[in-house]
Design a protein around this motif. Structure first.
Motif, short mmCIF file in Angstrom:
data_model
loop_
_atom_site.label_atom_id
_atom_site.label_comp_id
_atom_site.label_asym_id
_atom_site.label_seq_id
_atom_site.Cartn_x
_atom_site.Cartn_y
_atom_site.Cartn_z
N LYS A 258 0.97 -1.28 -0.09
CA LYS A 258 0.43 0.07 -0.40
C LYS A 258 0.92 1.19 0.01
O LYS A 258 0.38 2.10 -0.87
CB LYS A 258 -0.86 -0.09 0.59
N ALA A 259 2.06 1.22 1.18
CA ALA A 259 2.86 2.09 1.11
C ALA A 259 3.55 3.02 -0.59
O ALA A 259 3.91 4.05 -1.10
CB ALA A 259 3.68 1.99 1.74
N VAL A 260 4.34 1.43 -1.27
CA VAL A 260 4.93 1.44 -1.71
C VAL A 260 3.51 2.40 -3.25
O VAL A 260 4.01 3.16 -4.19
CB VAL A 260 5.61 0.75 -2.75
N SER A 261 2.70 1.49 -3.77
CA SER A 261 1.29 2.56 -4.40
C SER A 261 1.03 3.78 -4.26
O SER A 261 0.88 4.22 -5.18
CB SER A 261 0.35 0.98 -4.47
N ALA A 262 1.34 3.69 -2.80
CA ALA A 262 1.05 5.09 -2.77
C ALA A 262 1.95 6.19 -3.43
O ALA A 262 2.13 7.40 -3.75
CB ALA A 262 0.69 5.49 -0.83
N ASP A 263 3.46 6.06 -3.04
CA ASP A 263 4.36 5.96 -3.83
C ASP A 263 4.24 6.67 -5.56
O ASP A 263 4.80 8.36 -6.12
CB ASP A 263 5.41 5.98 -2.82
N ILE A 264 3.68 5.75 -6.05
CA ILE A 264 4.15 5.48 -7.63
C ILE A 264 2.80 6.09 -8.40
O ILE A 264 3.42 7.22 -9.08
CB ILE A 264 4.06 3.92 -7.90
N GLU A 265 1.95 6.17 -6.86
CA GLU A 265 0.67 7.44 -7.49
C GLU A 265 1.09 8.52 -7.37
O GLU A 265 0.35 9.28 -8.58
CB GLU A 265 -0.65 7.20 -6.75
N LYS A 266 1.06 9.33 -6.44
CA LYS A 266 2.23 10.54 -6.13
C LYS A 266 2.98 11.00 -7.55
O LYS A 266 2.60 11.69 -7.42
CB LYS A 266 2.57 10.53 -4.74
N LEU A 267 3.71 9.62 -7.62
CA LEU A 267 4.89 9.98 -9.02
C LEU A 267 3.79 10.38 -10.57
O LEU A 267 4.09 11.28 -10.97
CB LEU A 267 5.34 8.68 -8.93
N ALA A 268 3.50 9.38 -10.44
CA ALA A 268 2.36 9.37 -11.53
C ALA A 268 1.55 10.38 -11.63
O ALA A 268 1.00 11.89 -13.54
CB ALA A 268 0.89 8.16 -12.27
N LYS A 269 1.11 11.40 -11.04
CA LYS A 269 0.12 12.56 -11.23
C LYS A 269 1.01 13.39 -10.70
O LYS A 269 0.81 14.46 -10.31
CB LYS A 269 -1.00 12.12 -10.08
N SER A 270 2.43 14.00 -10.16
CA SER A 270 3.42 14.82 -10.35
C SER A 270 3.26 15.81 -11.93
O SER A 270 2.81 14.34 -12.56
CB SER A 270 4.02 14.26 -9.39
#
Length: 314
Positions: A258-270
């Motif tokens: 969940k933590a890794v997925s949250a970071d990748i989502e932040k990346l993708a939307k940055s």
């Protein structure tokens, strides 16, 4: 008063934000190719956006990513700080190399980007259009050499599909696989192969510099910013897209994933990531969670079917 101060200090400690995770990203290919570019673009965005404190990239080339994924799966189990870039090429390579380690042995997190394939020749080539190339292919399939990425990957599949759509036995194509985009580019520019095939981003600099000529792009319609006819417009009914993904290590807990997925989502939307997509001509195909898992299973099944169809997998 002393107890109040201690309580206040304790609350302030618990109120501190969680430290950003440090990541190491494996690009399971040589420097210069699409996976390497993706990993290094992720590295830059994760750090620029302060999603991660420190990000390292390591290259483990060979066999369409199957050497890298085997190493990643065996050495990084349970490590939430390790990521690996992969994609459509790896799906095909796992099948053609009969790899015992597959994407089921890691933790897929999200699909990130997509790119269409382009067919290029050196600017000095006498081949001016995709029709010129397919005419040579029909006359003597073995005399037309295709330079691209690993065997069974998107480039190889595209060459096979072009042959099939042109009425040529796709098992007769003369495909020369390179482990990295840099090696393939050197061979194409040096005239060691008839034509090159890869994602647009890997050839963009040389195309814009006038060193390479684009014969066609594998999109269903013209792509903004790319001055090239579609393969369909050139009389070859082929549409295919290369996509790239990121995976985490196997054996993560639900909380770690969940933590890794949250970071990748932040990346993708940055903003940094989105700006890079535009500058590199990458298409935003972000997909995560159960939807990505379902799409990945579907893509693996369809890729196996295509590879059997063009004779790369029995």
């Amino acid at each position: 008063m002393k107890h109040v101060l201690i309580a206040s200090l304790a609350m302030s400690v618990f109120a501190l934000p969680a430290l950003a995770a440090d990541y190491s990203i494996m690009a399971p290919a040589a420097p210069g190719g699409g996976w390497d570019q993706t990993a290094r673009t992720m590295q830059s965005a994760l750090q620029t956006e302060k999603i991660s404190g420190k990000v390292q990239v390591m290259n483990v080339p060979g066999a369409g990513g199957t050497i890298g994924i085997a190493q990643f799966a065996s050495q990084q189990k349970g490590n939430p700080n390790q990521l690996m870039v992969g994609g459509y090429v790896m799906v095909g390579a796992i099948l053609t190399n009969k790899s015992p380690v597959t994407l089921k042995d890691v933790t897929p997190i999200a699909r990130l980007t997509g790119e269409y394939e382009v067919i290029v020749v050196p600017a000095s080539s006498d081949i001016k259009t995709i029709a010129d190339l397919t005419a040579k292919l029909k006359a003597n399939p073995g005399a037309v050499s295709w330079g691209g990425g690993s065997a069974g990957g998107t480039d190889h599949i595209t060459a096979g599909l072009i042959a099939k759509a042109s009425g040529v036995d796709p098992t007769k194509i003369n495909y020369i696989a390179f482990s990295g985009g840099g090696e393939a580019l050197a061979a194409i520019l040096g005239g060691q192969v008839t034509a090159g095939i890869s994602s647009y981003g890997e050839f963009e600099g040389q195309i814009k510099a006038g060193a390479l000529r684009v014969l066609g792009i594998s999109s269903d319609k013209k792509v903004d910013g790319i001055d090239a006819p579609t393969l369909k417009e050139g009389g070859v009914d082929v549409v295919i897209q290369n996509w790239r993904m990121v995976a985490a290590a196997p054996g993560l807990t639900d909380e770690q994933k969940k933590a890794v997925s949250a970071d990748i989502e932040k990346l993708a939307k940055s903003k940094t990531w989105q700006d890079n997509l535009k500058s590199k001509g990458w298409i935003d195909t972000y997909l995560a969670g159960p939807e990505f898992d379902a799409q990945l299973a579907k893509d693996i099944a369809s890729t196996e079917s295509i590879l059997k169809d063009i004779g790369l997998v029995k």
